[in-house]
Structures are given as C-alpha cells and as structure tokens.
Design a protein around this motif. Structure first.
Motif, PDB file in Angstrom:
ATOM      1  N   LYS A   1       0.829  -1.218   0.000  1.00  0.00           N
ATOM      2  CA  LYS A   1       0.000   0.000   0.000  1.00  0.00           C
ATOM      3  C   LYS A   1       0.857   1.260   0.000  1.00  0.00           C
ATOM      4  O   LYS A   1       0.692   2.155   0.845  1.00  0.00           O
ATOM      5  N   LEU A   2       1.808   1.295  -0.916  1.00  0.00           N
ATOM      6  CA  LEU A   2       2.705   2.450  -1.008  1.00  0.00           C
ATOM      7  C   LEU A   2       2.209   3.374  -2.121  1.00  0.00           C
ATOM      8  O   LEU A   2       2.216   3.005  -3.287  1.00  0.00           O
ATOM      9  N   TYR A   3       1.778   4.550  -1.739  1.00  0.00           N
ATOM     10  CA  TYR A   3       1.247   5.551  -2.680  1.00  0.00           C
ATOM     11  C   TYR A   3       2.111   6.808  -2.600  1.00  0.00           C
ATOM     12  O   TYR A   3       2.810   7.016  -1.611  1.00  0.00           O
ATOM     13  N   PRO A   4       2.018   7.682  -3.600  1.00  0.00           N
ATOM     14  CA  PRO A   4       2.757   8.946  -3.488  1.00  0.00           C
ATOM     15  C   PRO A   4       2.246   9.740  -2.292  1.00  0.00           C
ATOM     16  O   PRO A   4       1.050   9.738  -2.006  1.00  0.00           O
ATOM     17  N   ASN A   5       3.153  10.376  -1.572  1.00  0.00           N
ATOM     18  CA  ASN A   5       2.751  11.231  -0.451  1.00  0.00           C
ATOM     19  C   ASN A   5       2.911  12.706  -0.839  1.00  0.00           C
ATOM     20  O   ASN A   5       3.301  13.026  -1.973  1.00  0.00           O
ATOM     21  N   VAL A   6       2.638  13.588   0.102  1.00  0.00           N
ATOM     22  CA  VAL A   6       2.631  15.029  -0.172  1.00  0.00           C
ATOM     23  C   VAL A   6       3.940  15.527  -0.784  1.00  0.00           C
ATOM     24  O   VAL A   6       3.964  16.471  -1.566  1.00  0.00           O
ATOM     25  N   ASP A   7       5.049  14.841  -0.416  1.00  0.00           N
ATOM     26  CA  ASP A   7       6.353  15.332  -0.860  1.00  0.00           C
ATOM     27  C   ASP A   7       6.674  14.972  -2.296  1.00  0.00           C
ATOM     28  O   ASP A   7       7.655  15.455  -2.850  1.00  0.00           O
ATOM     29  N   PHE A   8       5.863  14.117  -2.902  1.00  0.00           N
ATOM     30  CA  PHE A   8       6.199  13.649  -4.249  1.00  0.00           C
ATOM     31  C   PHE A   8       6.054  14.776  -5.278  1.00  0.00           C
ATOM     32  O   PHE A   8       6.866  14.905  -6.185  1.00  0.00           O
ATOM     33  N   TYR A   9       4.979  15.573  -5.133  1.00  0.00           N
ATOM     34  CA  TYR A   9       4.740  16.619  -6.137  1.00  0.00           C
ATOM     35  C   TYR A   9       5.091  18.037  -5.674  1.00  0.00           C
ATOM     36  O   TYR A   9       5.248  18.929  -6.496  1.00  0.00           O
TER      37      TYR A   9
END
Ligand code: CMC
Length: 433
Positions: free
Chosen positions: A358-366
């Motif tokens: 369950k690894l999704y992009p977090n706030v820091d990705f974009y």
C-alpha cells in the motif's frame, strides 16, 4: 469512555483496562495503569499502535485517505480557504468571523519583523550552510531575543509567542535563503498577503521592484495550507515531548525543525526532487523501481509511502493537480521532472511490490516540482515545509500545555544490555578484542 473493557490475561491473572472512544477513529485501550497492575510495560518502537495524547486538532483516516483540520476536510480548505485562515482554525478551533480574521491578520502582520540584532546572528553562519541548519539555530535563538514570551505558565505570553512564531517564521526562512545566496535581507511588507510577502522576501532585490505573480502566490499558499498540520507525526511528537518538560516554545519549535529535517519526514521533498532528477528520463525508471524493491539496497522511492496513509495521501492529490496547473500557467512546457514523476507513479502503482505494501505517493512527491518551478533551490524545500508546519506545532504545543492531564513524556524500554556486574579495577582487565 465506552462500556467496553479490554481484558488482558498474563499467566493465570486477568486484568481489565478501560476502552476510550474519540469522536472519530479507532478506540484506544487506556493502559495508564498497566505497569502498576502488572509490573509490565508495552513494547511499541516507532509508536505504530500507540496514541500518545488526546487531541482535537487534526484527524487522519489512513485507510480512506482522509485528512481534516478541526473537522474540515483538507480538499475543502485547499479549495475555499487560505493559509492564514487555516492558521486561525488550527490555533483557535473554529473558522474566524470577518472581525476575528481582520484582528488576527493585524496581529500577525505586526509581528513579521525580526529583532534587528538577529541579522548579526545570521552572519555567524557559513554562506553554504543548509537553510534548515540556519532555521533550526535561529528559531532556537528566538528565546534569547524574545524572552518576554517564554513564561509558559502565562496565557498572554503563550499567545504572544504563538503569534510571533507564525508571523516571523517566513522572515526567518527567507533570510536563511538570502544569506545563502549572498543577497541582502529583505524586510517584510505588511500590505502583502502571507505567501506574497514570503515570495518578495525571497526573490526581490534592491535595484528593482518585485511584482508578485498571483498564480505563484496562490500555489505557495496551497503548499502552506496542505502542510499546516498532520496529527502526531515525528516532528509534532518531538515538539510535544520537548514541551512536556515545560521548555520554552521557541526551544520546542527548534526541536520540531530538527526532527522534520530527516529524509524519512520533511526532508523527503528535497530528496524526492533530487531522485526525480537523478532518474532523468522515463526509460531509467525500471532501474530505480528494482533498486527500491531490493532489500540489499537501502534506496527507497522518496515521496512514496506513509506510516498512516494506506491509500492515496489526500494532500498528494491536490498537489499533483496544482503541479500541472502551475507549470501550465507559468508556461513550462514538457517539464521533464513532472513527466518522470507521472510515469514513475504509474509504474509503481501497478507493481505488486507497491500494491501489496500500500505504497502511494505522499505530499512530498509533487510539492518539490511546484517549488522548483517557482524558483526555489531544493535546499529550501524542507525549510518551506517547516515554515508551513510551524502553526501546527504551535497549535499542538498550546493544546498540550493547556491539558490538565499533561505529564512529562517519559517512555520506558526493554533493556537488553549487560546484567548487573561489579566494577573491575583497570589493572585487572584483560584485552577483550
Ligand atoms: N520505497 C520502497 N519501499 C518502501 C518505501 C519506499 N518509499 N516505503 C516503505 N517501503 C517498504 C518497506 O521496505 C517495507 O517493506 P517490507 O515489509 O518488505 O520490509 C514496507 O514498505 C513498510 O515500510 P516501513 O518502513 O515499515 O513503513 P513505515 O511506516 O515505518 O515508514 C515512511 C513510512 C514514510 C518512513 C516510508 O514509507 C519511507 O521511508 N518513505 C520514503 C520517505 C518519504 O517519502 N517520507 C515522507 C513521508 S510523508 C511527509 C512527512 O511525513 O513528512
């Protein structure tokens, strides 16, 4: 409290513990009497199953991918509110009336300047110091400049310290940036809104007037809003732990800044953009995905995964949309970093390794892509995160100080060192190598 009790059986003894219910989220087992009753501690390194406090500020449903400040969903606040109003909401619990908002704005803008002597304090740092090192030092030093707001038992001093922190942190961060590039410090301008003032303090130079681009100011305000608070994360827990000893608020926030800096936490925005640049082009993505999955390689996909979110980080959803809009509005065509990010997200989200965990992009990705497009160097990203999170740290610190159940934070341990032994005089010791 619920009528439910949790029963714990150890050997032939049974113990009961109350189960407490909050307004939302999982119930908690109140184990405060555990040691007194059983002589045992719980063991939970990383606090994966431990609620360390009772709070009314921020709620996260990690499975549903929901984040709320004081009950308001983050997407509604991102769309309709602004950072300063969100600051008011976090600090005082309700959205302000027009009069309350005008008064708050006035109080914040009257505190944006820093003590002139602090300019000399900056000059003690090397020019190539990381902005987070400077911000951490300067925030800690605020106790030396504003000692009239360090008595935490005085409501008025706590309030003044809170306003000072929220108002001065943009000035402190902008000064760290100006110092690092050898340009003169820019004084705040109180006729500009919060984000525009910060942009001007970072990017204006004496020879010409700086005109704030409203698109950029709005994007930055959104970044501030999305980062304003996030429940009991590592840096917030650090602020609470430091504050639990009755340390002054500036020392507590400096502790939060220090914790945020780590790449597993706020430092991830800088690390994520560095990673996207290192990947360079979409054809290199499989190589990095393979490294992220390799247990013998410490590399992780930065900007991916979260302790609490086991679904999409709701902040990342807003950030992804904003990144595209900002780049379009700024006329940045075919931004290679955004292309790599979008492709990486697509590939990772269809890979069983990331799906199972369950690894999704977090706030820091974009967020880094937006900050980069605005013109900030990567070294400033985490300092901007610290600027945004300061209000959350302060709100949580204020809540803790006012809590009648407040106790100094003092975790225990599972000791695995040497058992009791007698001191050997040095002459009796043999070489143990
Ligand atoms: N890339 C590859 N594998 C990962 C990643 C990642 N980014 N994150 C977690 N995993 C794997 C991890 O190896 C483990 O696998 P296994 O079960 O096979 O051992 C599993 O997923 C669970 O990971 P964990 O380390 O036990 O999870 P955690 O809750 O302790 O860590 C985290 C959360 C955010 C520290 C971690 O996901 C991470 O290091 N992410 C990269 C850094 C990052 O983006 N941090 C920003 C977080 S959001 C903003 C903030 O908090 O400031």
């Amino acid at each position: 409290m619920t009528d439910t009790v949790a029963t714990l059986t150890i050997g032939d003894k049974t113990f009961e513990f109350p189960v407490l219910s909050g307004s939302m989220g999982p119930d908690v087992i109140d184990i405060r009497s555990l040691y007194a009753k059983t002589g045992m501690f719980t063991y939970d390194p990383g606090f994966t199953s431990t609620a360390a406090c009772d709070s009314t500020i921020t709620f996260i449903d990690g499975d549903q991918g929901e984040l709320m400040y004081r009950g308001y969903p983050i997407d509604q606040l991102a769309e309709h509110s602004n950072y300063l109003e969100v600051c008011y909401l976090l600090l005082y619990g309700e959205l302000p009336t027009p009069e309350q908002m005008a008064d708050f704005e006035q109080r914040v803008t009257r505190h944006t300047m820093v003590h002139e002597q602090m300019h000399y304090f900056y000059r003690g740092f090397r020019r190539d110091a990381h902005p987070m090192a400077i911000v951490c030092g300067v925030v800690g030093a605020m106790a030396a400049f504003y000692h009239d707001s360090t008595d935490i038992s005085d409501d008025m001093q706590r309030e003044i310290a809170s306003i000072r922190m929220v108002a001065k942190i943009p000035t402190i961060v902008a000064m760290a940036y100006k110092y690092s590039i050898g340009q003169p410090f820019v004084y705040p301008r109180n006729d500009l809104n919060f984000a525009s003032n910060f942009l001007r303090m970072c990017f204006s130079v004496p020879p010409e007037e700086y005109v704030v681009d409203p698109v950029v100011a709005h994007a930055l305000d959104l970044i501030f809003t999305l980062h304003a608070d996030h429940e009991q994360n590592a840096s917030t827990s650090t602020v609470r732990l430091a504050g639990s000893s009755d340390a002054n608020p500036f020392a507590c926030i400096a502790a939060g800044v220090a914790c945020l800096w780590g790449p597993a936490h706020g430092g991830a925005n800088e690390a994520a953009l560095d990673m996207l640049r290192e990947i360079g082009t979409p054809d290199h993505i499989p190589e990095f995905i393979a490294r992220a999955k390799d247990k013998n390689d410490p590399f992780r996909l930065m900007g991916f995964g979260h302790r609490v979110y086991k679904s999409y980080d709701p902040r990342a959803t807003v950030m992804q949309k904003t990144a595209k809009e900002v780049l379009d509005l700024l006329g940045v065509k075919n931004n290679p970093t955004l292309q790599v990010a979008q492709e990486l997200e697509k590939i990772a989200l269809s890979d069983p390794y990331f799906i199972e965990r369950k690894l999704y992009p977090n706030v820091d990705f974009y967020s880094g892509i937006i900050l980069d497009a605005i013109g900030f160097p990567t070294s400033m990203f985490t300092a901007i995160f610290a600027l945004s999170r300061t209000v959350g740290w302060i709100a949580q610190w204020k809540e803790m100080i006012a809590d009648p159940q407040k106790k100094i934070g003092r975790p225990r341990q599972l000791y695995n060192g040497a058992p009791t032994r007698d001191y050997e005089p040095i002459g009796n010791r043999w070489d143990r190598t």
